[in-house]
Design an enzyme around this catalytic site. Structure first.
Site, PDB file in Angstrom:
ATOM      1  N   ASN A 267       0.808  -1.223   0.000  1.00  0.00           N
ATOM      2  CA  ASN A 267       0.000   0.000   0.000  1.00  0.00           C
ATOM      3  C   ASN A 267       0.842   1.276   0.000  1.00  0.00           C
ATOM      4  O   ASN A 267       0.326   2.349  -0.319  1.00  0.00           O
ATOM      5  CB  ASN A 267      -0.968   0.008   1.193  1.00  0.00           C
ATOM      6  CG  ASN A 267      -2.122  -0.957   0.985  1.00  0.00           C
ATOM      7  OD1 ASN A 267      -2.234  -1.570  -0.070  1.00  0.00           O
ATOM      8  ND2 ASN A 267      -2.972  -1.102   1.987  1.00  0.00           N
TER       9      ASN A 267
ATOM     10  N   CYS B 290     -16.532  -3.066  -5.082  1.00  0.00           N
ATOM     11  CA  CYS B 290     -15.709  -4.243  -4.810  1.00  0.00           C
ATOM     12  C   CYS B 290     -16.329  -4.986  -3.648  1.00  0.00           C
ATOM     13  O   CYS B 290     -17.274  -4.491  -3.036  1.00  0.00           O
ATOM     14  CB  CYS B 290     -14.251  -3.867  -4.575  1.00  0.00           C
ATOM     15  SG  CYS B 290     -13.868  -3.428  -2.910  1.00  0.00           S
TER      16      CYS B 290
ATOM     17  N   ARG C 191     -17.190   1.673  -2.185  1.00  0.00           N
ATOM     18  CA  ARG C 191     -15.923   2.380  -2.388  1.00  0.00           C
ATOM     19  C   ARG C 191     -15.980   3.443  -3.497  1.00  0.00           C
ATOM     20  O   ARG C 191     -15.364   3.305  -4.551  1.00  0.00           O
ATOM     21  CB  ARG C 191     -14.794   1.373  -2.648  1.00  0.00           C
ATOM     22  CG  ARG C 191     -14.612   0.436  -1.481  1.00  0.00           C
ATOM     23  CD  ARG C 191     -13.483  -0.520  -1.663  1.00  0.00           C
ATOM     24  NE  ARG C 191     -12.205   0.039  -1.242  1.00  0.00           N
ATOM     25  CZ  ARG C 191     -11.087  -0.659  -1.199  1.00  0.00           C
ATOM     26  NH1 ARG C 191     -11.071  -1.910  -1.562  1.00  0.00           N
ATOM     27  NH2 ARG C 191      -9.971  -0.098  -0.808  1.00  0.00           N
TER      28      ARG C 191
ATOM     29  N   ASP D 214      -7.662  -3.450   7.789  1.00  0.00           N
ATOM     30  CA  ASP D 214      -6.972  -4.521   7.059  1.00  0.00           C
ATOM     31  C   ASP D 214      -6.462  -5.644   7.968  1.00  0.00           C
ATOM     32  O   ASP D 214      -5.923  -6.635   7.480  1.00  0.00           O
ATOM     33  CB  ASP D 214      -5.792  -3.940   6.261  1.00  0.00           C
ATOM     34  CG  ASP D 214      -6.245  -3.204   5.009  1.00  0.00           C
ATOM     35  OD1 ASP D 214      -7.456  -3.203   4.733  1.00  0.00           O
ATOM     36  OD2 ASP D 214      -5.389  -2.633   4.312  1.00  0.00           O
TER      37      ASP D 214
ATOM     38  N   ARG E 124      -2.464 -11.185  -4.515  1.00  0.00           N
ATOM     39  CA  ARG E 124      -2.493  -9.738  -4.766  1.00  0.00           C
ATOM     40  C   ARG E 124      -1.645  -8.984  -3.740  1.00  0.00           C
ATOM     41  O   ARG E 124      -1.171  -7.896  -4.022  1.00  0.00           O
ATOM     42  CB  ARG E 124      -3.935  -9.216  -4.660  1.00  0.00           C
ATOM     43  CG  ARG E 124      -4.798  -9.520  -5.858  1.00  0.00           C
ATOM     44  CD  ARG E 124      -6.130  -8.798  -5.742  1.00  0.00           C
ATOM     45  NE  ARG E 124      -5.913  -7.442  -5.281  1.00  0.00           N
ATOM     46  CZ  ARG E 124      -6.720  -6.779  -4.456  1.00  0.00           C
ATOM     47  NH1 ARG E 124      -7.811  -7.333  -4.011  1.00  0.00           N
ATOM     48  NH2 ARG E 124      -6.445  -5.556  -4.092  1.00  0.00           N
TER      49      ARG E 124
HETATM   50  C1  UD1 Z   1      -6.678   2.029   1.414  1.00  0.00           C
HETATM   51  C2  UD1 Z   1      -5.937   0.712   1.403  1.00  0.00           C
HETATM   52  C3  UD1 Z   1      -6.826  -0.401   1.931  1.00  0.00           C
HETATM   53  C4  UD1 Z   1      -7.376  -0.031   3.293  1.00  0.00           C
HETATM   54  C5  UD1 Z   1      -8.038   1.343   3.277  1.00  0.00           C
HETATM   55  C6  UD1 Z   1      -8.465   1.824   4.653  1.00  0.00           C
HETATM   56  C7  UD1 Z   1      -4.414   0.959  -0.469  1.00  0.00           C
HETATM   57  C8  UD1 Z   1      -4.046   0.568  -1.847  1.00  0.00           C
HETATM   58  N1  UD1 Z   1      -5.532   0.411   0.029  1.00  0.00           N
HETATM   59  O1  UD1 Z   1      -7.793   1.895   0.523  1.00  0.00           O
HETATM   60  O2  UD1 Z   1      -6.050  -1.601   2.007  1.00  0.00           O
HETATM   61  O3  UD1 Z   1      -8.337  -0.995   3.700  1.00  0.00           O
HETATM   62  O4  UD1 Z   1      -7.128   2.322   2.731  1.00  0.00           O
HETATM   63  O5  UD1 Z   1      -7.368   1.859   5.515  1.00  0.00           O
HETATM   64  O6  UD1 Z   1      -3.716   1.715   0.182  1.00  0.00           O
HETATM   65  N2  UD1 Z   1     -14.451   6.714   0.524  1.00  0.00           N
HETATM   66  C9  UD1 Z   1     -15.442   7.534   0.033  1.00  0.00           C
HETATM   67  N3  UD1 Z   1     -15.126   8.329  -1.039  1.00  0.00           N
HETATM   68  C10 UD1 Z   1     -13.885   8.331  -1.612  1.00  0.00           C
HETATM   69  C11 UD1 Z   1     -12.895   7.489  -1.085  1.00  0.00           C
HETATM   70  C12 UD1 Z   1     -13.208   6.692  -0.013  1.00  0.00           C
HETATM   71  O7  UD1 Z   1     -16.568   7.561   0.530  1.00  0.00           O
HETATM   72  O8  UD1 Z   1     -13.664   9.080  -2.576  1.00  0.00           O
HETATM   73  C13 UD1 Z   1     -14.771   5.831   1.677  1.00  0.00           C
HETATM   74  C14 UD1 Z   1     -14.551   4.346   1.370  1.00  0.00           C
HETATM   75  O9  UD1 Z   1     -15.679   3.782   0.744  1.00  0.00           O
HETATM   76  C15 UD1 Z   1     -14.312   3.788   2.761  1.00  0.00           C
HETATM   77  C16 UD1 Z   1     -13.564   4.932   3.456  1.00  0.00           C
HETATM   78  O10 UD1 Z   1     -13.847   6.100   2.705  1.00  0.00           O
HETATM   79  O11 UD1 Z   1     -15.525   3.549   3.406  1.00  0.00           O
HETATM   80  C17 UD1 Z   1     -12.062   4.761   3.530  1.00  0.00           C
HETATM   81  O12 UD1 Z   1     -11.547   4.430   2.246  1.00  0.00           O
HETATM   82  P1  UD1 Z   1     -10.083   4.850   1.795  1.00  0.00           P
HETATM   83  O13 UD1 Z   1      -9.322   5.289   2.997  1.00  0.00           O
HETATM   84  O14 UD1 Z   1     -10.183   5.773   0.651  1.00  0.00           O
HETATM   85  O15 UD1 Z   1      -9.503   3.468   1.294  1.00  0.00           O
HETATM   86  P2  UD1 Z   1      -8.586   3.184   0.039  1.00  0.00           P
HETATM   87  O16 UD1 Z   1      -7.633   4.315  -0.166  1.00  0.00           O
HETATM   88  O17 UD1 Z   1      -9.436   2.758  -1.104  1.00  0.00           O
END
Ligand code: UD1
Length: 418
Positions: free
Chosen positions: A23, A118, A123, A307, A399
């Protein structure tokens, strides 16, 4: 299709070297679109990394992988590249969205496929787009693609995120690095992987200050020659093997890490009665006779990571009494529960909370999981279960876990891929 076979109940002992963080590598690879010539080391050679490299190659970045010493060299001297991230490369890995910020800030336009839903939740990407719009991008969604443009380039500004997102913070940081002037990001994520991205952007010439959950970026692309960066260790991989040691370790030592980053996880395991000792770069862990129940909630860093939720749940099946996990980050992240139940775990779910009763005797079964961390929780369950566990769909594990079977086998686990 490949499967993992695990013969459970074999006590584990030995040393596990933790790989570089997947990550942290993904946003750093995406940010390398902005670098002329970089060499990254300690990159875990797992499927998601190869998918990101394929995407960068498609964009036009020159890439050289050295599998022996796990380094990746990236070169981008191009004035014009392909500013498209196609659906076929983004659909299998949501982190593909991370090329949006770097392409937009350097080439002033980008067309990136929407990653879609997903298994662990819907997400969305609204927070990514919110930050880029604040930096001056015009964005529209058409035919499943994000089409972004900033004809005169992005311009620094104040951005306050309405809620916490790791990926949106990363996209905004990289975009702000290439923007004119100063950007202040507030209410952002400050995961260790983001701190690693910041130290990389500093090498690329940004001046960056961190004040709690506020990050101030004064972007400035340096015209330096070659940049070297070593990726931080994978704290989720480390946490997974710590839990394996807590479940069935005579003594497992986890090295090539900074225990300070895992302070919260170590405290939780200690509260459960797990024997743990840490030194500067390693932690040793041993299974106690009895484990105590505990309640936890998943939270952004420095809180307990979502995670590691599935893995900790397996440990809770062995603790005395009712434990609880409240999942605050993703809405559908209990996909491992039905499979753990089939192995004999006693787990109830109500809304965001899982109630786990233990200790339960787990028995081997044929199981499958629908995401990376859920799959590894089934591996942990297999290690303590009676008889044989067969895990299907292990492409999820590939992955994100480098040399999983090899690392466990070195600690005397009976595990093989067929
Ligand atoms: C990253 C990690 C993932 C981890 C997650 C939370 C990577 C590649 N993946 O995922 O392993 O589980 O952080 O620690 O680093 N959200 C919104 N709008 C957005 C973006 C996010 O509503 O534009 C929400 C998501 O649906 C979720 C929350 O915010 O409920 C947190 O997601 P986010 O921190 O963005 O996770 P990732 O960056 O996708």
């Amino acid at each position: 299709m490949q499967k993992l076979l695990i013969k459970g109940k074999k006590k584990l002992s030995g040393t596990i070297s933790i790989s570089g963080s997947k990550n942290a590598s993904l946003p750093i690879l995406a940010a390398s679109i902005l670098a002329k010539n970089v060499k990254l080391s300690n990159v875990p050679l797992v499927k998601d990394i190869f998918t990101m490299l394929e995407l960068l190659k498609f964009i036009g970045i020159k890439i050289k992988i050295n599998k022996n010493n796990k380094t990746i060299e990236l070169k981008n001297n191009k004035k014009i590249v392909n500013t498209l991230a196609p659906y076929k490369l983004v659909k299998t890995m949501r982190a593909g969205i991370l090329v949006l910020g770097p392409l937009l800030t350097k080439y002033r336009k980008a067309k990136v496929s929407l990653p879609g839903g997903c298994a662990i939740g819907t997400r969305p990407v609204d927070l990514h787009l919110f930050a880029l719009k604040k930096l001056g991008a015009n964005i529209k969604i058409k035919d499943g693609y994000i089409i972004a443009e900033a004809k005169k380039g992005l311009v620094g500004t104040n951005i306050k995120f309405p809620s916490n997102s790791v990926g949106a913070t990363e996209n905004a940081l990289i975009a702000a690095h290439g923007a004119k002037g100063k950007t202040t990001l507030s209410n952002c994520a400050i995961e260790p992987e983001i701190i690693d991205l910041i130290s990389y952007l500093k090498k690329l010439g940004s001046k960056i200050k961190i004040l709690g959950r506020k990050i101030i970026i004064i972007g400035k692309e340096k015209k330096t020659k070659k940049i070297n960066h070593r990726i931080i260790f994978d704290r989720i991989e480390a946490g997974t093997y710590l839990i394996a040691g807590a479940l069935i370790g005579n003594k497992i030592t986890i090295n090539k890490i900074f225990p300070k980053i895992l302070k919260n996880e170590i405290n939780i395991l200690k509260k459960m009665g797990v024997f743990i000792s840490s030194s500067k770069n390693s932690i040793s862990v041993r299974n106690p006779q009895k484990l105590k129940r505990i309640n936890i909630s998943t939270k952004p860093y420095p809180g307990f990571p979502t995670d590691l939720q599935a893995q900790l749940m397996v440990l809770m099946t062995q603790a005395n009494g009712w434990s609880q996990i409240k999942e605050n980050i993703f809405e559908n992240r209990f996909m491992h529960v039905p499979e753990l139940r089939r192995m004999g775990a006693k787990i109830k779910i109500k809304d965001k909370i899982a109630y786990i009763f233990g200790p339960s005797r787990l028995t081997g079964a044929e199981v499958m999981a629908t995401d990376l961390r859920a799959s590894v929780s089934l591996v942990l369950a297999g290690l303590i279960a009676d008889n044989r566990t067969i895990i299907n769909r292990i492409y999820h594990l590939d992955r994100g876990y480098e040399f999983l079977e090899k690392k466990l086998k070195n600690c005397k686990a009976q595990i093989k891929r067929v």
